[in-house]
Design a protein around this motif. Structure first.
Motif, PDB file in Angstrom:
ATOM      1  N   ASN A  14      35.758 -70.997  90.057  1.00  0.00           N
ATOM      2  CA  ASN A  14      35.221 -70.351  91.274  1.00  0.00           C
ATOM      3  C   ASN A  14      34.287 -68.987  91.373  1.00  0.00           C
ATOM      4  O   ASN A  14      33.671 -68.855  92.090  1.00  0.00           O
ATOM      5  CB  ASN A  14      36.237 -70.081  92.448  1.00  0.00           C
ATOM      6  CG  ASN A  14      37.247 -71.495  92.470  1.00  0.00           C
ATOM      7  OD1 ASN A  14      36.778 -72.439  92.391  1.00  0.00           O
ATOM      8  ND2 ASN A  14      38.321 -71.106  92.866  1.00  0.00           N
ATOM      9  N   VAL A  15      34.627 -68.414  90.002  1.00  0.00           N
ATOM     10  CA  VAL A  15      33.971 -67.014  89.927  1.00  0.00           C
ATOM     11  C   VAL A  15      32.558 -67.022  90.011  1.00  0.00           C
ATOM     12  O   VAL A  15      32.123 -67.676  88.959  1.00  0.00           O
ATOM     13  CB  VAL A  15      34.657 -66.281  88.857  1.00  0.00           C
ATOM     14  CG1 VAL A  15      33.927 -64.854  88.691  1.00  0.00           C
ATOM     15  CG2 VAL A  15      36.145 -66.281  88.854  1.00  0.00           C
ATOM     16  N   LYS A  16      32.063 -66.159  90.894  1.00  0.00           N
ATOM     17  CA  LYS A  16      30.536 -65.741  90.743  1.00  0.00           C
ATOM     18  C   LYS A  16      30.158 -64.437  90.824  1.00  0.00           C
ATOM     19  O   LYS A  16      29.161 -64.015  90.506  1.00  0.00           O
ATOM     20  CB  LYS A  16      29.815 -66.273  92.148  1.00  0.00           C
ATOM     21  CG  LYS A  16      30.212 -67.905  92.338  1.00  0.00           C
ATOM     22  CD  LYS A  16      29.557 -68.799  91.254  1.00  0.00           C
ATOM     23  CE  LYS A  16      29.645 -70.213  91.871  1.00  0.00           C
ATOM     24  NZ  LYS A  16      29.271 -71.110  90.660  1.00  0.00           N
ATOM     25  N   THR A  17      31.274 -63.421  90.898  1.00  0.00           N
ATOM     26  CA  THR A  17      31.065 -62.215  90.898  1.00  0.00           C
ATOM     27  C   THR A  17      30.909 -61.554  89.587  1.00  0.00           C
ATOM     28  O   THR A  17      31.713 -61.871  88.656  1.00  0.00           O
ATOM     29  CB  THR A  17      32.444 -61.528  91.455  1.00  0.00           C
ATOM     30  OG1 THR A  17      32.808 -62.190  92.571  1.00  0.00           O
ATOM     31  CG2 THR A  17      32.275 -59.923  91.907  1.00  0.00           C
ATOM     32  N   PRO A  18      29.867 -60.832  89.335  1.00  0.00           N
ATOM     33  CA  PRO A  18      29.694 -60.054  88.163  1.00  0.00           C
ATOM     34  C   PRO A  18      30.725 -59.208  87.699  1.00  0.00           C
ATOM     35  O   PRO A  18      31.220 -58.458  88.680  1.00  0.00           O
ATOM     36  CB  PRO A  18      28.236 -59.155  88.378  1.00  0.00           C
ATOM     37  CG  PRO A  18      27.584 -59.942  89.616  1.00  0.00           C
ATOM     38  CD  PRO A  18      28.835 -60.621  90.312  1.00  0.00           C
ATOM     39  N   THR A  19      31.591 -59.136  86.559  1.00  0.00           N
ATOM     40  CA  THR A  19      32.611 -58.560  86.516  1.00  0.00           C
ATOM     41  C   THR A  19      32.535 -57.833  85.077  1.00  0.00           C
ATOM     42  O   THR A  19      32.056 -58.345  83.951  1.00  0.00           O
ATOM     43  CB  THR A  19      33.815 -59.693  86.178  1.00  0.00           C
ATOM     44  OG1 THR A  19      33.652 -60.357  87.382  1.00  0.00           O
ATOM     45  CG2 THR A  19      35.131 -58.924  85.575  1.00  0.00           C
ATOM     46  N   ILE A  20      32.894 -56.683  85.071  1.00  0.00           N
ATOM     47  CA  ILE A  20      33.281 -55.679  83.824  1.00  0.00           C
ATOM     48  C   ILE A  20      34.604 -55.905  83.480  1.00  0.00           C
ATOM     49  O   ILE A  20      35.523 -55.686  84.247  1.00  0.00           O
ATOM     50  CB  ILE A  20      32.704 -54.355  83.786  1.00  0.00           C
ATOM     51  CG1 ILE A  20      32.472 -53.612  82.531  1.00  0.00           C
ATOM     52  CG2 ILE A  20      33.371 -53.323  84.923  1.00  0.00           C
ATOM     53  CD1 ILE A  20      31.851 -52.518  82.714  1.00  0.00           C
ATOM     54  N   LEU A  21      34.874 -55.862  82.217  1.00  0.00           N
ATOM     55  CA  LEU A  21      36.450 -56.073  81.942  1.00  0.00           C
ATOM     56  C   LEU A  21      36.640 -54.757  80.732  1.00  0.00           C
ATOM     57  O   LEU A  21      35.829 -54.609  79.858  1.00  0.00           O
ATOM     58  CB  LEU A  21      36.913 -57.344  81.081  1.00  0.00           C
ATOM     59  CG  LEU A  21      36.713 -58.596  81.810  1.00  0.00           C
ATOM     60  CD1 LEU A  21      36.210 -59.536  81.142  1.00  0.00           C
ATOM     61  CD2 LEU A  21      37.958 -58.807  82.167  1.00  0.00           C
ATOM     62  N   ILE A  22      37.611 -53.926  80.937  1.00  0.00           N
ATOM     63  CA  ILE A  22      38.036 -52.728  80.034  1.00  0.00           C
ATOM     64  C   ILE A  22      39.578 -52.879  79.763  1.00  0.00           C
ATOM     65  O   ILE A  22      40.282 -52.992  80.575  1.00  0.00           O
ATOM     66  CB  ILE A  22      37.786 -51.557  81.163  1.00  0.00           C
ATOM     67  CG1 ILE A  22      36.315 -51.611  81.541  1.00  0.00           C
ATOM     68  CG2 ILE A  22      38.014 -50.231  79.895  1.00  0.00           C
ATOM     69  CD1 ILE A  22      36.085 -50.393  82.475  1.00  0.00           C
ATOM     70  N   THR A  23      39.603 -52.913  78.537  1.00  0.00           N
ATOM     71  CA  THR A  23      40.915 -52.933  77.985  1.00  0.00           C
ATOM     72  C   THR A  23      41.055 -52.315  76.434  1.00  0.00           C
ATOM     73  O   THR A  23      39.972 -52.049  75.711  1.00  0.00           O
ATOM     74  CB  THR A  23      41.419 -54.645  77.619  1.00  0.00           C
ATOM     75  OG1 THR A  23      41.392 -55.008  79.008  1.00  0.00           O
ATOM     76  CG2 THR A  23      42.799 -54.575  77.268  1.00  0.00           C
ATOM     77  N   GLY A  24      41.959 -51.519  76.037  1.00  0.00           N
ATOM     78  CA  GLY A  24      42.361 -51.099  74.775  1.00  0.00           C
ATOM     79  C   GLY A  24      42.743 -52.018  73.896  1.00  0.00           C
ATOM     80  O   GLY A  24      43.305 -53.071  74.139  1.00  0.00           O
ATOM     81  N   GLU A  25      42.190 -52.129  72.660  1.00  0.00           N
ATOM     82  CA  GLU A  25      42.500 -53.048  71.627  1.00  0.00           C
ATOM     83  C   GLU A  25      43.831 -52.884  71.054  1.00  0.00           C
ATOM     84  O   GLU A  25      44.256 -53.963  70.462  1.00  0.00           O
ATOM     85  CB  GLU A  25      41.399 -52.465  70.334  1.00  0.00           C
ATOM     86  CG  GLU A  25      40.093 -52.840  70.786  1.00  0.00           C
ATOM     87  CD  GLU A  25      38.968 -52.803  69.602  1.00  0.00           C
ATOM     88  OE1 GLU A  25      37.924 -53.250  69.699  1.00  0.00           O
ATOM     89  OE2 GLU A  25      39.543 -52.192  68.533  1.00  0.00           O
ATOM     90  N   GLN A  26      44.336 -52.018  71.327  1.00  0.00           N
ATOM     91  CA  GLN A  26      46.082 -51.733  70.755  1.00  0.00           C
ATOM     92  C   GLN A  26      46.962 -51.906  71.766  1.00  0.00           C
ATOM     93  O   GLN A  26      48.039 -51.823  71.989  1.00  0.00           O
ATOM     94  CB  GLN A  26      46.366 -50.621  70.097  1.00  0.00           C
ATOM     95  CG  GLN A  26      45.424 -50.315  68.736  1.00  0.00           C
ATOM     96  CD  GLN A  26      45.458 -51.546  67.760  1.00  0.00           C
ATOM     97  OE1 GLN A  26      46.673 -51.797  67.499  1.00  0.00           O
ATOM     98  NE2 GLN A  26      44.327 -51.716  67.308  1.00  0.00           N
TER      99      GLN A  26
END
Length: 697
Positions: A624-636
């Motif tokens: 359902n997603v249409k919203t532009p999305t930025i994801l931010i996560t630590g690699e560890q």
């Protein structure tokens, strides 16, 4: 401490140079604005390096002095340094005890208020030190192989107790494997890491070494520490000497299946001379935080149920030592009691969270509660989580961390019902700046009419006649709480023109067990999103929000909620999903919290509850997603592994939804634990929102 000259080195190219240095790895490059000069009248990105705050505020037993840990950021090493400062309660005079290039922590007063024990790395590793105030002399007491913690004085001031990790057996198969001798000078690959315990990893620590926390005692005059406990158990995160200084009381789980019992522990008494270990409690649940009454006849402690529910209040109980009778104090009080300390033989000072505030109160053994202050806070820097602590002297004077929405924590003292703030750690930085202002808003959830408390921050120079973009920011936990507290990150969003809205939706703490358990088996769900959505509608009704410029963000549990929300609605122009869980079926058996979450936040193991786990997963709604999305996560990150963000990123790429993945090398779950990382997180989010923000009317 602040370094004004060094701050001038942080030019408008800070973020670009940080990215070139490898602090961030990202997909789909995002244009990031340069920062303003440090002389700005607003709160800018580089100001984060200049923030300071007080923590671990310890008042001397005689009530005359306070020592506290002062946190300040070092722009050259991108780290937070800790120093010890001394405050005279009567005059307010402040002096540095230890303020240099080393780190200092866990200051603890001797009973006579003349000696101060602490832990520092001034010798190159974390060791126990002792400072003699009258003589102004300092001695290093230990030479330990591992870092000590839980430093505690004996009442007779003759000994210090502490805990330290001690090596245990290697994995069974590693002991059995045939060893091949490496030739002299040969360069072989790193040896295999072998794991065979249920609790084998922890966020921020990685794969756990075969070690267990043991209890030690050390003469205050120096000498060799003596190990008091043995075996493959973790002992004593809350050490307390008996009044005669002959024994220690602490919490531990000594059941062979302790790894599978995250909410179970008992109180034990350990005799220092004989090493005899006696169980003082054997209740189902978690007993912790023991503290003796002034006459030594009673032992107060906290208890929390081990019921298979995601939240329960911690309760105060008292053990009468001559008959082993356990009584409940304020059993019907529907808040979680924390950090109890005896005031008299019939009363306590306690800390508790209530409707987005952290309070101190007196509590009698008959259950009468009287609030003292609701201004404890300011220790949480990135977001406005409830935080802070206190200590109390023998004469009843209380020292605590004082926080507001406009300042991080300072040191305050409470005497005869009157609070006095003794420090002003950030006036040099913030007094001349125009900051965002925090306002409360109360509204009803469209789902069931449940009352929800929220707050919104208006930008500097706010004009209610204008229209502003709205940023909904969702807290983590989920059983935590925001409040009207300082938030460096939200100040930055507001400075860039956003009205920032945050709420304590169902499941939040500080509203009692019923409210917290409204989220049981519904994490995340349309129910909690209705709380957020109703808050956005309430904000629109105020008249100064641009309905065409709505944005959503959240981290950890808030990241899950944000990802779930954009699968339910397309009303947001863009989203920032920070360190989320996207697929519970994959996360629960890869993250470090599986022994807890599998049984306390879910009905049971995933292979027997596939449909339930899937319903709670944002991935189930990704179509359902249409919203532009930025994801931010630590690699560890081992709490919400980056593989979760990768699943959402790849799914959105397949769906042709504009998305970017920001990977933070070397970072665990706490991605704002370094000043530059907090800055970059905020600036990437702002850059993403600006990409989709349209001019307001």
């Amino acid at each position: 401490m602040k370094h004004p000259l060094l701050l001038s080195l942080l030019s408008s190219t800070l973020l670009a140079s940080a990215m070139l240095a490898g602090n961030f790895v990202y997909a789909n490059p995002v244009a990031v604005k340069s920062t303003a000069p440090a002389s700005s009248q607003y709160f800018e990105a580089e100001d984060i390096f200049a923030l300071e705050y007080a923590n671990d505020v310890q008042i001397s037993p005689d009530g005359s002095n306070i020592v506290y840990v002062r946190h300040s950021n070092d722009i050259m090493t991108d780290s937070t340094r800790t120093s010890l400062w001394l405050l005279n309660v009567k005059t307010g005079q402040q002096l540095p005890l230890f303020a240099d290039t080393f780190n200092y922590g866990q200051p603890r007063w001797s009973a006579d208020s003349q000696q101060l024990a602490f832990i520092s790395d001034m010798s190159g590793s974390s060791q126990i030190h002792l400072h003699y105030l009258t003589e102004n002399k300092t001695a290093q007491l230990s030479s330990l192989r591992q870092s000590p913690s839980n430093l505690t004085w004996a009442p007779n001031s003759q000994h210090l107790a502490f805990t330290m990790n001690v090596d245990a057996r290697e994995a069974d198969v590693k002991q059995r494997v045939k060893k091949v001798k490496k030739p002299v000078g040969a360069k072989w690959s790193e040896p295999a890491i072998v794991l065979d315990r249920a609790r084998y990893q922890a966020d921020g620590q990685g794969f756990l070494k075969p070690q267990f926390r043991q209890v030690f005692v050390l003469p205050a005059s120096g000498g060799s520490p003596r190990q008091l406990t043995q075996g493959e158990f973790h002992y004593g995160s809350d050490l307390r000497f008996t009044p005669d200084s002959k024994a220690l009381v602490f919490s531990a789980n000594l059941d062979p299946d302790w790894e599978f019992q995250p909410r179970d522990s008992n109180l034990y008494r350990l005799d220092l001379a004989s090493s005899e270990l006696l169980a003082l409690t054997s209740m189902a649940g978690d007993e912790s935080a023991p503290v003796f009454s002034p006459d030594g006849k009673q032992l107060a402690f906290l208890w929390q149920s081990n019921a298979l529910v995601p939240y329960s209040n911690s309760k105060l109980k008292v053990l009468t030592l001559n008959n082993n009778n356990i009584s409940d104090i304020a059993a019907d009080f529907d808040r979680s009691i924390d950090n109890p300390n005896w005031l008299t033989n019939a009363s306590f000072v306690v800390q508790y969270d209530d409707r987005g505030q952290r309070k101190l109160a007196t509590l009698t053994t008959k259950g009468k509660l009287t609030d003292l202050t609701a201004s404890v806070g300011g220790v949480s820097q990135p977001q406005p989580y409830l935080s802070g602590q206190y200590s109390v002297s023998a004469n009843g004077t209380i020292a605590y961390t004082y926080g507001t929405s406009q300042r991080p924590s300072d040191v305050a003292v409470l005497q005869k019902g009157k609070s006095t703030v003794l420090t002003a750690l950030n006036e040099d930085l913030l007094a001349h700046k125009k900051l965002a202002q925090v306002h409360e808003i109360i509204y009803k959830s469209s789902f069931d009419g449940e009352e929800i408390q929220g707050w919104y921050m208006t930008p500097p120079n706010f004009d209610p006649a204008k229209k502003y973009p709205l940023l909904l920011e969702i807290h983590g936990g989920p059983h935590l709480a925001y409040g009207a507290q300082w938030s460096a990150e939200m100040q930055r969003y507001a400075k860039e023109g956003y009205v920032v809205f945050y709420d304590n939706h169902r499941g939040s703490s500080s509203y009692g067990e019923r409210f917290a358990l409204l989220l049981q088996n519904k994490y995340s769900s349309p129910e909690d999103y209705a709380d957020h959505d109703s808050g956005v509608n309430a904000m629109l009704a105020l008249g100064f929000i641009d309905e065409n410029n709505l944005f959503i963000a959240g981290g950890s549990a808030g990241g899950i909620a944000a990802a779930y929300a954009i699968g339910l609605t397309n009303r947001y122009k863009a989203a920032a999903v920070v360190k989320p869980i996207i697929n519970w079926l994959s996360k629960v058996l890869t993250g470090d919290s599986y022994l807890y979450q599998t049984f306390y936040q879910f009905p049971g193991v995933p292979w027997e509850n596939v449909e339930h786990y899937w319903q709670r997963s944002p991935l189930s709604l990704v179509g359902n997603v249409k919203t532009p999305t930025i994801l931010i996560t630590g690699e560890q990150d081992r709490r919400t592994p980056i593989s979760e963000s990768e699943q959402f990123y790849q799914a959105l790429q397949i769906l042709r939804v504009d998305t970017a993945l920001v990977r933070i090398p070397g970072s665990p779950h706490g991605i704002s634990n370094k000043p530059s990382r907090m800055i970059e997180k905020v600036e990437y989010m702002l850059a993403w929102f600006e990409k989709y923000r349209t001019p307001s009317n």
